[in-house]
Design a protein around this motif. Sequence first.
Motif, short mmCIF file in Angstrom:
data_model
loop_
_atom_site.label_atom_id
_atom_site.label_comp_id
_atom_site.label_asym_id
_atom_site.label_seq_id
_atom_site.Cartn_x
_atom_site.Cartn_y
_atom_site.Cartn_z
N LEU A 175 11.96 -4.39 4.71
CA LEU A 175 10.94 -4.89 5.63
C LEU A 175 10.12 -6.01 5.00
O LEU A 175 9.79 -7.01 5.65
CB LEU A 175 10.01 -3.75 6.05
N TYR A 176 9.78 -5.82 3.74
CA TYR A 176 8.96 -6.80 3.03
C TYR A 176 9.69 -8.15 2.96
O TYR A 176 9.11 -9.20 3.24
CB TYR A 176 8.67 -6.28 1.63
N SER A 177 10.96 -8.10 2.59
CA SER A 177 11.74 -9.33 2.47
C SER A 177 11.98 -9.96 3.82
O SER A 177 12.06 -11.19 3.93
CB SER A 177 13.07 -9.02 1.77
N LEU A 178 12.12 -9.15 4.87
CA LEU A 178 12.24 -9.69 6.23
C LEU A 178 11.02 -10.55 6.54
O LEU A 178 11.14 -11.66 7.09
CB LEU A 178 12.38 -8.55 7.23
N GLY A 179 9.84 -10.05 6.19
CA GLY A 179 8.62 -10.81 6.43
C GLY A 179 8.56 -12.08 5.62
O GLY A 179 8.17 -13.15 6.13
N ILE A 218 12.15 3.23 -0.96
CA ILE A 218 11.84 1.93 -1.58
C ILE A 218 12.75 0.85 -1.01
O ILE A 218 12.31 -0.26 -0.71
CB ILE A 218 11.97 2.02 -3.11
N ALA A 219 14.05 1.17 -0.86
CA ALA A 219 14.99 0.20 -0.30
C ALA A 219 14.56 -0.22 1.10
O ALA A 219 14.59 -1.41 1.45
CB ALA A 219 16.41 0.78 -0.28
N ARG A 245 0.97 1.87 -14.53
CA ARG A 245 0.60 0.46 -14.53
C ARG A 245 1.32 -0.32 -13.43
O ARG A 245 0.78 -1.30 -12.91
CB ARG A 245 0.91 -0.17 -15.90
N TYR A 246 2.53 0.11 -13.05
CA TYR A 246 3.22 -0.54 -11.94
C TYR A 246 2.47 -0.31 -10.64
O TYR A 246 2.32 -1.23 -9.82
CB TYR A 246 4.65 -0.01 -11.83
N GLN A 247 1.99 0.90 -10.45
CA GLN A 247 1.20 1.20 -9.25
C GLN A 247 -0.14 0.46 -9.26
O GLN A 247 -0.64 0.06 -8.22
CB GLN A 247 0.98 2.71 -9.13
N SER A 248 -0.71 0.28 -10.46
CA SER A 248 -1.96 -0.48 -10.57
C SER A 248 -1.76 -1.91 -10.07
O SER A 248 -2.62 -2.47 -9.38
CB SER A 248 -2.44 -0.49 -12.02
N LEU A 249 -0.63 -2.50 -10.43
CA LEU A 249 -0.34 -3.86 -9.98
C LEU A 249 -0.16 -3.93 -8.47
O LEU A 249 -0.60 -4.88 -7.82
CB LEU A 249 0.90 -4.40 -10.70
N LEU A 250 0.48 -2.92 -7.89
CA LEU A 250 0.62 -2.88 -6.44
C LEU A 250 -0.74 -2.81 -5.75
O LEU A 250 -0.97 -3.44 -4.72
CB LEU A 250 1.48 -1.69 -6.01
N LEU A 251 -1.67 -2.07 -6.36
CA LEU A 251 -3.03 -2.00 -5.82
C LEU A 251 -3.73 -3.36 -5.94
O LEU A 251 -4.46 -3.78 -5.02
CB LEU A 251 -3.82 -0.92 -6.57
N LEU A 252 -3.50 -4.06 -7.04
CA LEU A 252 -4.04 -5.41 -7.19
C LEU A 252 -3.47 -6.36 -6.14
O LEU A 252 -4.19 -7.21 -5.60
CB LEU A 252 -3.75 -5.94 -8.60
N PHE A 297 0.83 -1.20 0.00
CA PHE A 297 0.00 0.00 0.00
C PHE A 297 0.87 1.26 0.00
O PHE A 297 0.57 2.22 -0.71
CB PHE A 297 -0.93 -0.02 1.22
N MET A 298 1.95 1.26 0.77
CA MET A 298 2.84 2.43 0.80
C MET A 298 3.61 2.58 -0.51
O MET A 298 3.79 3.70 -1.01
CB MET A 298 3.80 2.32 1.98
#
Length: 448
Positions: free
Chosen positions: A342-346, A336-337, A411-418, A320-321
Amino acid sequence: MHWFAINCKAESVAAPLSAPAEPTPALRRKAERAAVVSSCCGFLGEVTLTDSAVVILFAGMLGAGDTLSMLTTSVLPLLNGCCLIPMAALVAAAGEKRVILTACFLASASYFAAASAPWFGAWSVTVLITAILCFALSLTGFIAGWFPLLDTFLTRERRTGFFCRMRFCHQLTATLFLFAVGAAIGGQPSAGTLQGVLFLAAIIFTGRAAAIARIPNFRIPERGTAGFRTGLARAIGNKALTGFSTYLFVLNLAAFGTVPLMILCLKNQLGAPDNVIVFISGAALSGMLAGYLCAGKLLRQAGPRRFYPLFHALFFAVNFMLFFIGRGGAAACPVIAGLLFLYSLGIAAVSIAASAEMMALASPGNKVMAMALSGAFSCGGSGLSRFVTSLLLGGEMLAPEWMLGTMTVSRYQSLLLLYCCGLLFAAVFLALVPAVFPKGEYVYPGAV
């Protein structure tokens, strides 16, 4: 697979590679050390060829667009999802170690072929994609035998600690390698420079087979004599395992495309230099490093019931962020880094808990097929996530830009929303996770 009997018994028709040994504590420790070395060599190679900025940039320089560049990161988990179950039958027939060593040899040959792709001129992209496909297919045999091989010497009480230690070591190796690559290649590397990186990674990858060959062949309890169909039916009938595996499938389907998607976004939308992109890829790997290091502690502190929901919420929050980062700038790359860290830690922490839980839920006497079924669900979700993303990017199914109030959405942001919507849907399947909603006499594996 007509060349072996599909109903062959698990004790194998093939002769053992060496005389079985008794699993003494000293030999168990020796096997654990060899497995860690094997994991370090193999994982570094896998990440570089199938899941890093290096291969995405390399494919782009050879003429591959977003679709094929994203596809290079999806073929390994996708083929694992499709082929793990039949490969498990091969493991049961020929033995774990024999299949693993053969798979490593074929994967190494495919790796060198992928690195050689620029030498094929107009066919370079075809050679690269074909070699990566062959590499991924070969590794399916390795993965089908890997957990059964670990089960021959890894005791229940050492599982979580071993997985944390092994994955911490292989993640550290890969992270240091990618940071060194990012420092060495500069902002505008040539295809020849990236080709040299791939050749180096291919050489290191061959160490996987050498380390596995040093793992003793242990005497193990009878694993069962069920044929392919009976074993598969028993695995599907294990409701705790299939419920947990279903959750892993939908979670990975929604969550596993984020990191490579952001690599493409950094390159094509935000205009980040190539070496910065490699550094950010290394930051994501560093997050996995931290996740492997602290997974056991997080598991104990959060408790079984809260562990998966907490990290599920983390995946949603990060996507979402990231959705709101639509422009480059001095702050965009560090933010982003940090989010990908954090994402990869999870992702890493969940994978540790999932591996231990899978081995605990697998029915005695049918472990090869049960673990293959769970792995097929997990890998299938991961690969399908990136494969669908590549189709959406390449098929022009998403508008290049659209307006959300005063915000321009790419379109990259659209995919993140998906992905965010997918994660909300996947949260429903937490009800199937035994650790979250225990049923019967279930004992959470992370607690031992």
